[in-house]
Design a protein around this motif. Structure first.
Motif, PDB file in Angstrom:
ATOM      1  N   ALA A 164       0.917  -1.327  -0.070  1.00 49.93           N
ATOM      2  CA  ALA A 164      -0.002  -0.076   0.115  1.00 49.93           C
ATOM      3  C   ALA A 164       0.945   1.382   0.012  1.00 49.93           C
ATOM      4  N   LEU A 165       1.895   1.270   0.720  1.00 48.68           N
ATOM      5  CA  LEU A 165       2.983   2.540   0.690  1.00 48.68           C
ATOM      6  C   LEU A 165       3.503   2.476  -0.695  1.00 48.68           C
ATOM      7  N   ALA A 166       3.898   1.478  -1.011  1.00 47.09           N
ATOM      8  CA  ALA A 166       4.782   1.687  -2.606  1.00 47.09           C
ATOM      9  C   ALA A 166       3.593   2.224  -3.501  1.00 47.09           C
ATOM     10  N   LEU A 167       2.374   1.615  -3.566  1.00 45.04           N
ATOM     11  CA  LEU A 167       1.459   2.336  -4.320  1.00 45.04           C
ATOM     12  C   LEU A 167       1.158   3.793  -4.202  1.00 45.04           C
ATOM     13  N   LEU A 168       1.015   4.042  -2.910  1.00 43.10           N
ATOM     14  CA  LEU A 168       0.789   5.557  -2.558  1.00 43.10           C
ATOM     15  C   LEU A 168       2.074   6.228  -3.187  1.00 43.10           C
ATOM     16  N   VAL A 169       3.129   5.855  -2.921  1.00 38.20           N
ATOM     17  CA  VAL A 169       4.322   6.690  -3.471  1.00 38.20           C
ATOM     18  C   VAL A 169       4.240   6.629  -4.910  1.00 38.20           C
ATOM     19  N   LEU A 170       4.010   5.750  -5.675  1.00 38.65           N
ATOM     20  CA  LEU A 170       3.977   5.801  -7.128  1.00 38.65           C
ATOM     21  C   LEU A 170       2.506   6.719  -7.467  1.00 38.65           C
ATOM     22  N   ALA A 171       1.581   6.668  -6.987  1.00 33.75           N
ATOM     23  CA  ALA A 171       0.425   7.702  -7.263  1.00 33.75           C
ATOM     24  C   ALA A 171       0.867   8.976  -6.901  1.00 33.75           C
ATOM     25  N   ALA A 172       1.707   9.299  -5.706  1.00 33.37           N
ATOM     26  CA  ALA A 172       1.968  10.581  -5.503  1.00 33.37           C
ATOM     27  C   ALA A 172       2.824  11.202  -6.783  1.00 33.37           C
ATOM     28  N   THR A 173       3.720  10.077  -7.140  1.00 30.37           N
ATOM     29  CA  THR A 173       4.883  10.645  -8.114  1.00 30.37           C
ATOM     30  C   THR A 173       4.213  10.746  -9.466  1.00 30.37           C
TER      31      THR A 173
END
Length: 371
Positions: A57-66
Motif C-alpha cells: 500500500a505504501l509503495a502504491l501510494l508513493v507511485l500515485a503521488a509521483t
C-alpha cells in the motif's frame, strides 16, 4: 543511598537519545553482551501478510503521488514518441523512474520539472526502494529497537525484585508478588536455562539467561540496584553461592532464600540471607498437619494463596488506626511489627497501635468484581 562494593559503570550511562546516535566501545560491548542474555517481555507483532500488504500500500501510494506530480507538471516533460505527456505517460514515467529503470523515452525538459525531479521525485525514489527492501530493514530496525529497549530498561530500572530460578518455587513466588500488587515490569528473572527465561518473557517478565553464581550475570539483572532478591535455586549449595554473590553486589537489598535441608539454613543466614525458608521441613509440617487436622491445613493453604478465600497480608497502620487496640480493627490482626520486633496479638505491649507500626492481618479475599 548509593550502593558500595559493586561496579559503578551505570552511573555514567549516557542518555537514551544519545545512545541511538553514539555509544563508546565499552558501552556498545556491554549492550551487546546484555542483548544476548536479557529477554524483554514478549510484544504482539503484526502478522507477516499484513506487513506485506502495508508495504504494498505504501509503495502504491508513493507511485500515485509521483504520477500526480509528473502529470501536474506535464508541460515540462517531453515524450519521445508523440511529444506530449498524458496521465498514462505520467504513470509510466513514475514507474520506470522509481524502479531506477529509466528508459529515457520521457524526459524532463523545463527547469521546473528538473528541479522537481531533484527535490521531490529523487527522495520518493529512495523511499520507494526502502519500501521494496523493507524486510531487510525491518530486521535491522527490530534489532535496533530491541537494543534500545534493553538500554532504556537498564538505565531506568531500580528498586525492583530479582527472582533467581524460574522453577516451581520461583514461579509461585512471582505469582504471589503480582497478587500483592507488584507490577510485572518490576520483576526480573534469572535462570540458567534459556527455555525458562523465554517462558518468563512470554509471561511479561524481563529475564536474564546465565549462571546466577557469577556476578556478571547478576549485574545484567541490575541486582546492584534491586530492593529485594528471592533465591529459588534447585540446590542448596547453589543457593548459598548465589546468596553470597548477591550480598556482595548489594548490601541493602532484602534477600529471601529457599533451601531443602534444615542444616543448611544457618549457612544461608551467614551468607547474607535475611530470611531462609526450608522447603522440605515446611512441606513435612504441612503434611503432618493435613493428616492431624485437614481443615486447619486447608485454612493455612488459603492464607498462603492470595485470592483463594482468606488473605494474610502486611500493611502499615493507617492514621485513623493509631491509638486503637488491634482487636477493634475491621481486619483480624494476628501480629504487629514494631521497631523490627514481631509481636503476636497476645503481647501486652499491643494495648494500642502506634504510628510506624506494621500490622499483619487476615482478611477476606476481594473478588475481581468487587475490586
Amino acid at each position: 543511598m548509593k550502593d558500595e562494593g559493586h561496579p559503578t559503570h551505570h552511573t555514567g550511562r549516557v542518555s537514551l537519545l544519545r545512545s541511538v546516535w553514539y555509544r563508546s566501545r565499552s558501552e556498545a560491548r556491554d549492550d551487546a553482551e546484555a542483548g544476548r542474555a536479557i529477554a524483554m517481555p514478549t510484544q504482539t507483532t503484526t502478522p507477516p501478510l499484513l506487513q506485506v500488504l502495508r508495504r504494498l500500500a505504501l509503495a502504491l501510494l508513493v507511485l500515485a503521488a509521483t504520477t500526480l506530480i509528473v502529470w501536474v507538471d506535464r508541460s515540462g516533460y517531453r515524450d519521445g514518441a508523440d511529444g506530449s505527456v498524458d496521465l498514462l505517460d505520467a504513470a509510466y514515467y513514475a514507474t520506470v523512474t522509481l524502479s531506477t529503470t529509466g528508459y529515457g523515452d520521457i524526459t524532463p525538459v523545463s527547469d521546473a520539472a528538473r528541479l522537481t525531479n531533484i527535490l521531490v521525485i529523487t527522495p520518493l525514489r529512495v523511499l520507494f526502494l526502502i519500501i521494496l527492501v523493507g524486510t531487510t530493514l525491518e530486521v535491522l530496525t527490530e534489532r535496533t529497537r530491541r537494543q534500545v529497549r534493553i538500554h532504556r530498561w537498564r538505565s531506568r530500572i531500580r528498586d525492583h525484585v530479582v527472582v533467581i530460578g524460574y522453577g516451581t518455587k520461583g514461579r509461585h513466588a512471582i505469582q504471589t508478588l503480582i497478587g500483592q500488587g507488584i507490577a510485572r515490569e518490576r520483576i526480573v528473572v534469572v535462570d540458567t536455562q534459556r527455555k525458562a527465561a523465554t517462558a518468563a518473557a512470554d509471561e511479561g517478565l524481563v529475564s536474564v539467561t546465565g549462571d546466577a553464581t557469577r556476578s556478571d550475570t547478576l549485574v545484567k539483572a541490575e541486582l546492584p540496584r534491586a530492593a529485594r532478591v528471592i533465591v529459588a535455586a534447585q540446590r542448596d549449595d547453589t543457593a548459598t553461592l548465589v546468596t553470597l554473590t548477591a550480598r556482595q553486589l548489594n548490601r541493602r537489598a532484602t534477600i529471601v532464600a529457599a533451601v531443602r535441608e534444615d542444616e543448611n539454613a544457618p549457612l544461608l543466614k551467614q551468607s547474607g540471607a535475611d530470611t531462609v525458608i526450608t522447603t522440605s521441613s515446611s512441606a513435612g509440617r504441612l503434611l503432618g498437619l493435613s493428616m492431624a487436622s485437614p481443615s486447619v491445613a486447608r485454612t493455612l493453604e488459603n492464607l498462603m494463596t492470595l485470592g483463594s478465600g482468606l488473605d494474610l497480608a502486611e500493611r502499615p497502620v493507617a492514621a485513623e488506626e493509631v491509638g486503637r487496640a488491634p482487636r477493634t480493627l475491621a481486619d483480624l490482626v494476628v501480629a504487629v511489627v514494631r521497631d523490627r520486633q514481631l509481636l503476636d496479638y497476645t503481647d501486652s505491649r499491643l494495648a494500642e497501635l502506634r504510628a510506624g507500626d506494621r500490622i499483619i492481618t487476615v482478611s477476606r479475599a476481594v473478588a475481581p468484581e468487587e475490586e
